[in-house]
Design a protein around this motif. Structure first.
Motif, PDB file in Angstrom:
ATOM      1  N   THR A   1       0.660  -1.367  -0.128  1.00 21.91           N
ATOM      2  CA  THR A   1      -0.091  -0.142   0.134  1.00 21.91           C
ATOM      3  C   THR A   1       0.941   1.417  -0.051  1.00 21.91           C
ATOM      4  OG1 THR A   1      -1.885  -1.388   1.184  1.00 21.91           O
ATOM      5  CG2 THR A   1      -1.848   1.115   1.337  1.00 21.91           C
ATOM      6  N   ALA A   2       1.828   1.326   0.774  1.00 23.95           N
ATOM      7  CA  ALA A   2       2.804   2.595   0.876  1.00 23.95           C
ATOM      8  C   ALA A   2       3.637   2.647  -0.469  1.00 23.95           C
ATOM      9  CB  ALA A   2       3.686   2.153   2.037  1.00 23.95           C
ATOM     10  N   LEU A   3       3.859   1.738  -0.959  1.00 19.91           N
ATOM     11  CA  LEU A   3       4.678   1.753  -2.296  1.00 19.91           C
ATOM     12  C   LEU A   3       3.542   2.165  -3.421  1.00 19.91           C
ATOM     13  CD1 LEU A   3       7.017  -1.486  -2.430  1.00 19.91           C
ATOM     14  CD2 LEU A   3       7.685   1.109  -1.720  1.00 19.91           C
ATOM     15  N   TYR A   4       2.522   1.554  -3.343  1.00 16.27           N
ATOM     16  CA  TYR A   4       1.500   2.017  -4.492  1.00 16.27           C
ATOM     17  C   TYR A   4       1.226   3.571  -4.312  1.00 16.27           C
ATOM     18  CZ  TYR A   4      -2.900   2.552  -6.981  1.00 16.27           C
ATOM     19  OH  TYR A   4      -3.857   2.993  -7.568  1.00 16.27           O
ATOM     20  N   TRP A   5       0.894   4.176  -3.093  1.00 14.40           N
ATOM     21  CA  TRP A   5       0.534   5.412  -3.000  1.00 14.40           C
ATOM     22  C   TRP A   5       1.652   6.283  -3.393  1.00 14.40           C
ATOM     23  CZ3 TRP A   5      -4.246   7.396  -3.566  1.00 14.40           C
ATOM     24  CH2 TRP A   5      -5.432   6.321  -3.065  1.00 14.40           C
ATOM     25  N   ALA A   6       2.891   6.164  -2.753  1.00 10.14           N
ATOM     26  CA  ALA A   6       4.294   6.910  -2.823  1.00 10.14           C
ATOM     27  C   ALA A   6       4.692   6.874  -3.987  1.00 10.14           C
ATOM     28  CB  ALA A   6       4.808   6.419  -1.802  1.00 10.14           C
ATOM     29  N   TRP A   7       5.006   5.732  -4.534  1.00 13.55           N
ATOM     30  CA  TRP A   7       5.697   5.720  -5.947  1.00 13.55           C
ATOM     31  C   TRP A   7       4.745   5.603  -7.208  1.00 13.55           C
ATOM     32  CZ3 TRP A   7      10.014   1.641  -5.242  1.00 13.55           C
ATOM     33  CH2 TRP A   7      10.938   1.989  -4.118  1.00 13.55           C
ATOM     34  N   TRP A   8       3.581   4.921  -6.860  1.00 10.59           N
ATOM     35  CA  TRP A   8       2.830   4.952  -8.206  1.00 10.59           C
ATOM     36  C   TRP A   8       2.005   6.406  -8.298  1.00 10.59           C
ATOM     37  CZ3 TRP A   8       2.717   1.832 -12.475  1.00 10.59           C
ATOM     38  CH2 TRP A   8       1.824   1.812 -13.375  1.00 10.59           C
ATOM     39  N   LYS A   9       1.393   6.713  -7.446  1.00  9.99           N
ATOM     40  CA  LYS A   9       0.368   7.752  -7.217  1.00  9.99           C
ATOM     41  C   LYS A   9       1.357   9.043  -6.939  1.00  9.99           C
ATOM     42  CE  LYS A   9      -3.841   5.747  -7.854  1.00  9.99           C
ATOM     43  NZ  LYS A   9      -4.510   6.300  -8.970  1.00  9.99           N
ATOM     44  N   GLY A  10       2.414   8.991  -6.425  1.00 13.26           N
ATOM     45  CA  GLY A  10       3.012  10.220  -5.889  1.00 13.26           C
ATOM     46  C   GLY A  10       2.578  11.010  -4.906  1.00 13.26           C
ATOM     47  N   ASP A  11       1.667  10.501  -4.021  1.00 17.38           N
ATOM     48  CA  ASP A  11       1.186  11.382  -2.822  1.00 17.38           C
ATOM     49  C   ASP A  11       1.770  10.497  -1.802  1.00 17.38           C
ATOM     50  OD1 ASP A  11      -0.360  12.317  -1.051  1.00 17.38           O
ATOM     51  OD2 ASP A  11      -2.184  12.311  -2.245  1.00 17.38           O
ATOM     52  N   VAL A  12       2.625  10.980  -1.068  1.00 15.96           N
ATOM     53  CA  VAL A  12       3.393  10.557   0.225  1.00 15.96           C
ATOM     54  C   VAL A  12       2.547  10.605   1.225  1.00 15.96           C
ATOM     55  CG1 VAL A  12       5.156  10.856   1.761  1.00 15.96           C
ATOM     56  CG2 VAL A  12       5.720  11.079  -0.655  1.00 15.96           C
ATOM     57  N   GLY A  13       1.451  11.704   1.299  1.00 12.03           N
ATOM     58  CA  GLY A  13       0.720  12.038   2.596  1.00 12.03           C
ATOM     59  C   GLY A  13      -0.382  10.853   2.530  1.00 12.03           C
ATOM     60  N   ALA A  14      -1.018  10.477   1.164  1.00  4.53           N
ATOM     61  CA  ALA A  14      -1.836   9.358   1.238  1.00  4.53           C
ATOM     62  C   ALA A  14      -1.190   8.204   1.315  1.00  4.53           C
ATOM     63  CB  ALA A  14      -2.492   9.364  -0.226  1.00  4.53           C
ATOM     64  N   ALA A  15      -0.009   7.966   1.168  1.00  2.67           N
ATOM     65  CA  ALA A  15       0.847   6.710   1.525  1.00  2.67           C
ATOM     66  C   ALA A  15       0.651   6.579   2.794  1.00  2.67           C
ATOM     67  CB  ALA A  15       2.051   6.656   0.685  1.00  2.67           C
TER      68      ALA A  15
END
Length: 832
Positions: free
Chosen positions: A447-461
Motif C-alpha cells: 500500500t505504501a509503495l503504491y500510493w507513494a511511488w505509483w500515485k506520487g502522494d506521500v501523504g496519502a501513502a
C-alpha cells in the motif's frame, strides 16, 4: 528502554550501569568484573552475585537473554530457606509416576524475555518435566521428579539468575491490579490529550474551508505535536514494549501493527509540521492509542476476575489449626496436620483439612466451595470438607487426610489449571493471528509503495498505510476465544462446576453420548441398610456389621457403601493388620490370623470353588457379602441389603440431556437393579453387572461412534473415566474418580450437569460468533483502508469497537438471555 540497556559496548556498561541488574556503578573501579563471551571484553557489575549470574546464563546457553530483554534483571537475592522448599515439596501433589506438581510465585519477572529465560533454564534440570511461566500473574507451574531434582534445587537455579521462587500467596491478583492500574493511567492520559487535541483539530479543519494563515496553522500543528508526544512516549509505550519483545523472540504479534501505525503517523506528522505541510495526524494518534487501550483494559479486567477466584479460594485455607492432644490444645501449622489427629473448630473459623465430624451435628458455610449459600447440615460420622466455616457452635473433627490433599486444595488446583490452560481453538487462533500479521505487514508495504511511488502522494501513502495497520490489528481475533472461555469458566464455578482445564467445556459441547454410573450418580449415594441376613451361626448381626464397618475404615475407602456401614455399625471393635481395596470387587483385610472379604457376589463366587453361593436379596437394591477365607476357601458369614433413593432432579436433567445426546446407563450393580432404574427413567441403553475393565472396554467402543462423556463417582469408575473424552465426577466421590475428572460437580444438584452442558454449547456459539465477527470486520475494512476510503481515526474506532463487541458478547455468557427459549425453564430452575 534506557540507553544503558540498549548499548552493547562494554565500556558504556562499565562506566554507567551493572550489565545484569542496571544498578549505577560507583566511579572508579567496578566492584566486580567478568569476561563477555560474545565481545571477549570485560563487563562491569555491581556485585559478585550479578557477575556470577551473568556467567552462569552464558554457560547455560541462554546468552540471547541479554539481547532480548526489555528490562534489567533482578539482582540475585538470598531466596528462601531450603527447609521451606522441602516443606513445599512435601505438600505438592504427587501422581502415580512419582512426579510432583505445583504452582508458585516467581518474583522478578519483567517481560517476555524473563519468561523465556526461566522456561529455558529450569527445563534443563534433570527430572523437570514441565515449566510454564505466566508473565501476567507472575506464577510458574512446575512438574518435576523429586528423585532427580528437588524443589530447592529448582529454586536455586532460578535464584542464580536473580529470580525468587516462593509460595503462591494470592499476590497474583495484586500484580494484576497493578497492571490494570498502569493501563488505566495510560488510558486516562491518552483520553485527556485526545479530548484536548480535538479542539485543535476542529480549528484546523475549519481553517481548510476558511482563511488561515501559515503562522496560525503552524502554531496549531506545533500544539498538536506537544499534546501527542506524551501519548506516544507514555501511553503507547505498552505497545512498543510488546512489539520489541516479540521481535526479539522472532514472533509476530498485534503490538507490531499498532506500534508501526503509531510511529509512522507520528514521524510523518513531525515531518509535515517542520515542512509546513497541510495534513498532520496527531489527533488520530491520540484517539488510536486511547481506543486500543480501552479494549486492552477490558481484557485485563476480565483476566483479573479469574485471578480473584483463586485468591478467594486461597483465603479460605487457614494457616494453622487447634490440635486436641492429651496434654491440652495446641496450635500447629496446617502443613503438620496428619490423618487421625483431632482438631477443634470455633464458630466463624474455617477448617484446614477434611475431617470426620465427632459431634452429633454441625452447621457449616460451604458457599465458597459449592456455590450453595444455604448452610450445610452435617451429622456424626460425615466428612466435612476443608474450607468449610463453622456456624453457630464449634465442634471437633477427626482428620481424614492432610491439608495439602483436602477438598479445598484439590478445588484450588482445578481452578488454577482451568485458568492457566488455553482451549485448543485458542492455540489455532493464535497461529492464524501470527500469519495474519505477516500478511498485513506485506499488504501495508504494498500500500505504501503504491500510493507513494505509483500515485506520487506521500501523504496519502502514510494515511492509508496507517489506516491499514490500525484497522487490520487482530485484537478481536485474539480475544474471540479466551474472553468467552474465561467468562464461561467463571460462570461454571459460580454454579458449582469446577473445570480441570479450559478445553473441558469445549469438548463437552461436542459430546454425543453421555454414560452414567448408577450408585452415587443417578441415585443419592446415601445407601441405607435395609436388611441383614446371617449365613453362619458363629456370628451375630452386631458383630457382622462391626466387621464390615471396620474393614471399610481400615482401607480408608470413600464410597457410599462405606458411609452406610459406618452409620449402621457401632463403635470400632476390630483392628485389621492390613486392608486393601480392589475396585469393582470390595475390601480384603486380616485380623487375628483370619482373612475377611467384603464385596460383590462375583468376588465371593470366585472363592467358593464350585460350591453354591448364597443368592442376593432380590427385593433389595444392592447386596453386599461378608465372608471369611479359610485355607483359601470362602465361608460366607452374612449378606447385607442396601437401598438407595433416586437423586432429586435426575429425571429433569436426563430429559434435557436426552434432547441433545444419547444416554447410556452403565453400572457394576446387579443387572436387575440397573434395568429397574433404567426403565423408570426412560433410558433405553443400559448394562449392569459390569466389572471396571468391562466398563473401560465399553467406553472405548462408544468413543468410536462419537465424542463420549462419562459421569461416575466411584473408584471402580476411574478406568472408564480415563477413557472418556470428558470425565465428570462429584466432589463427594472417590479419590480415584476425582483424579480423573475433567469436570467436578461441587454440589449434589444434578441440574448443575445439564447447566454445564448448556453453558458449553453457549460458549461454543459465542466463540463462533466472535470469530465470525473478527474475520468479517477485517475482511470488510482492510480493503477500504488500502484504497484510501478509510481514515485512521475511523479505523481505530472500528478496531476498538470490534474488540469491545467481542468481549461484551462473551460477557453475555453471564446473563440468562444467552440461552435459547427452550432452555430458559432449566436455566431459571438452576439459578433459583
Amino acid at each position: 528502554m534506557s540507553a544503558a540497556l540498549s548499548a552493547a559496548a562494554p565500556a558504556v556498561a562499565k562506566l554507567q550501569h551493572c550489565r545484569h541488574c542496571g544498578q549505577s556503578l560507583p566511579p572508579g573501579k567496578a566492584p566486580a568484573e567478568a569476561l563477555d563471551p560474545e565481545t571477549q571484553g570485560p563487563v562491569s557489575f555491581c556485585c559478585t552475585g550479578c557477575a556470577g549470574a551473568f556467567q552462569w546464563i552464558h554457560e547455560s546457553g541462554a546468552s540471547a537473554y541479554y539481547r532480548f530483554r526489555s528490562e534489567y534483571a533482578p539482582r540475585p537475592g538470598e531466596g528462601l530457606p531450603d527447609d521451606l522448599y522441602t516443606m513445599l515439596e512435601k505438600e505438592a501433589a504427587a501422581d502415580e509416576s512419582g512426579f510432583r506438581s505445583g504452582v508458585y510465585r516467581l518474583e522478578g519477572l519483567h517481560c517476555a524475555s524473563c519468561v523465556w529465560l526461566n522456561e529455558k533454564l529450569l527445563s534443563r534440570l534433570p527430572g523437570v518435566d514441565q515449566v510454564k511461566v505466566q508473565l501476567a500473574s507472575g506464577r510458574v507451574r512446575l512438574r518435576w521428579n523429586p528423585a532427580a531434582s528437588s524443589l530447592a534445587q529448582i529454586a536455586a537455579e532460578a535464584r542464580r539468575a536473580g529470580y525468587v521462587l516462593s509460595p503462591a500467596s494470592g499476590a497474583e491478583g495484586g500484580r494484576e491490579d497493578q497492571l490494570s492500574t498502569d493501563l488505566l493511567r495510560r488510558m486516562a492520559l491518552a483520553g485527556f490529550f485526545a479530548g484536548n487535541i480535538m479542539l485543535i483539530s476542529v480549528a484546523l479543519y475549519a481553517g481548510y474551508f476558511d482563511f488561515m494563515d501559515r503562522y496560525t496553522r503552524n502554531f496549531f500543528h506545533l500544539t498538536g505535536f506537544l499534546l501527542a508526544t506524551p501519548v506516544v512516549f507514555y501511553s503507547a509505550r505498552v505497545f512498543f514494549r510488546g512489539a520489541w519483545s516479540a521481535l526479539k523472540l522472532r514472533l509476530l504479534s498485534m503490538d507490531i501493527l499498532t506500534s508501526l501505525g503509531v510511529l509512522l503517523a507520528y514521524s510523518y506528522s513531525i515531518f509535515a509540521t517542520l515542512a509546513e505541510r497541510d495534513q498532520v495526524y496527531f489527533d488520530s494518534i491520540c484517539f488510536v492509542v486511547f481506543v486500543v487501550l480501552i479494549g486492552r483494559f477490558i481484557e485485563r479486567r476480565l483476566r483479573s476476575r479469574a485471578l480473584y477466584l483463586l485468591e478467594n479460594l486461597g483465603s479460605r485455607a487457614p494457616r494453622a489449626a487447634r490440635l486436641v492432644a492429651a496434654d491440652g490444645i495446641h496450635w500447629i501449622p496446617s502443613s503438620q496436620i496428619a490423618p487421625g489427629q483431632r482438631l477443634r473448630l470455633l464458630p466463624g473459623e474455617a477448617l484446614a483439612a477434611d475431617g470426620e465430624l465427632l459431634a452429633e451435628r454441625a452447621e457449616c458455610d460451604v458457599a465458597a466451595l459449592t456455590g450453595e449459600f444455604e448452610p450445610a447440615l452435617y451429622r456424626r460420622g460425615q466428612v466435612i470438607p476443608g474450607g468449610a466455616k463453622a456456624l453457630g457452635a464449634g465442634f471437633d473433627i477427626l482428620v481424614r487426610r492432610e491439608a495439602s490433599a483436602s477438598y479445598l486444595s484439590r478445588l484450588k488446583e482445578l481452578a488454577e489449571s482451568s485458568i492457566d490452560s488455553a482451549p485448543r481453538g485458542q492455540l489455532l487462533a493464535e497461529r492464524i493471528g501470527r500469519w495474519f500479521v505477516a500478511f498485513v505487514l506485506v499488504a501495508a508495504t504494498g500500500t505504501a509503495l503504491y500510493w507513494a511511488w505509483w500515485k506520487g502522494d506521500v501523504g496519502a501513502a502514510v494515511l492509508n498505510t496507517v489506516a491499514l495497520l490500525i484497522v487490520a490489528c487482530p485484537c478481536a481475533l485474539n480475544l474471540a476465544i479466551p474472553s468467552a472461555s474465561i467468562a464461561a469458566v467463571q460462570r461454571a464455578f459460580r454454579r458449582g462446576v469446577a473445570l480441570r482445564d479450559a478445553s473441558a467445556l469445549e469438548r463437552l459441547a461436542a459430546v454425543r453420548t453421555m454414560v452414567f454410573d448408577k450408585t452415587g450418580t443417578l441415585t443419592a449415594g446415601r445407601l441405607k441398610l435395609a436388611a441383614v441376613q446371617i449365613l453362619d451361626a458363629s456370628i451375630d448381626e452386631v458383630r457382622a456389621l462391626q466387621l464390615a464397618a471396620d474393614l471399610e475404615s481400615s482401607a480408608a475407602v470413600r464410597h457410599p457403601l462405606a458411609e452406610g456401614f459406618r452409620r449402621a455399625a457401632g463403635a470400632s471393635a476390630t483392628s485389621f493388620d492390613s486392608a486393601t481395596f480392589s475396585p469393582g470387587c470390595g475390601v480384603e483385610g486380616k485380623a487375628g490370623g483370619a482373612a475377611y472379604r467384603l464385596g460383590a457376589l462375583h468376588w465371593l463366587q470366585a472363592d467358593m470353588r464350585g460350591a453354591l453361593a448364597p443368592p442376593p436379596m432380590a427385593a433389595i437394591g444392592m447386596s453386599v457379602y461378608l465372608w471369611q477365607l479359610t485355607e483359601g476357601q470362602a465361608r460366607p458369614l452374612a449378606v447385607f441389603g442396601f437401598e438407595d433413593s433416586l437423586r432429586e432432579g435426575v429425571p429433569a436433567m436426563l430429559a434435557e440431556l436426552s434432547r441433545h445426546m444419547k444416554i447410556f446407563l452403565l453400572s457394576g450393580d446387579h443387572p436387575q437393579n440397573v434395568e429397574r432404574l433404567a426403565m423408570s427413567l426412560g433410558i433405553v441403553d443400559f448394562a449392569g453387572g459390569r466389572l471396571p475393565e468391562e466398563k473401560k472396554a465399553m467406553l472405548r467402543d462408544l468413543k468410536r461412534r462419537g465424542p463420549t462423556a462419562m459421569v461416575g463417582d466411584g473408584a471402580n469408575d476411574s478406568g472408564a473415566l480415563a477413557q472418556a473424552d470428558v470425565a465428570i465426577s462429584f466432589a463427594h466421590g472417590a479419590d480415584l474418580a476425582i483424579a480423573q475428572a475433567d469436570l467436578l460437580l461441587l454440589n449434589e444438584d444434578p441440574a448443575a450437569l445439564s447447566y454445564a452442558y448448556l453453558l458449553a454449547r453457549s460458549m461454543r456459539r459465542k466463540v463462533r460468533q466472535n470469530l465470525a465477527l473478527a474475520f468479517l470486520y477485517n475482511a470488510a475494512l482492510a480493503p477500504l483502508a488500502m484504497i484510501g476510503l478509510l481514515n485512521p481515526l475511523v479505523g481505530a474506532l472500528f478496531m476498538a469497537a470490534s474488540s469491545i463487541t467481542v468481549v461484551l458478547n462473551s460477557l453475555a455468557l453471564r446473563l440468562p438471555r444467552h440461552i435459547t427459549e427452550t432452555e430458559k425453564e432449566l436455566w431459571n430452575s438452576a439459578n433459583t
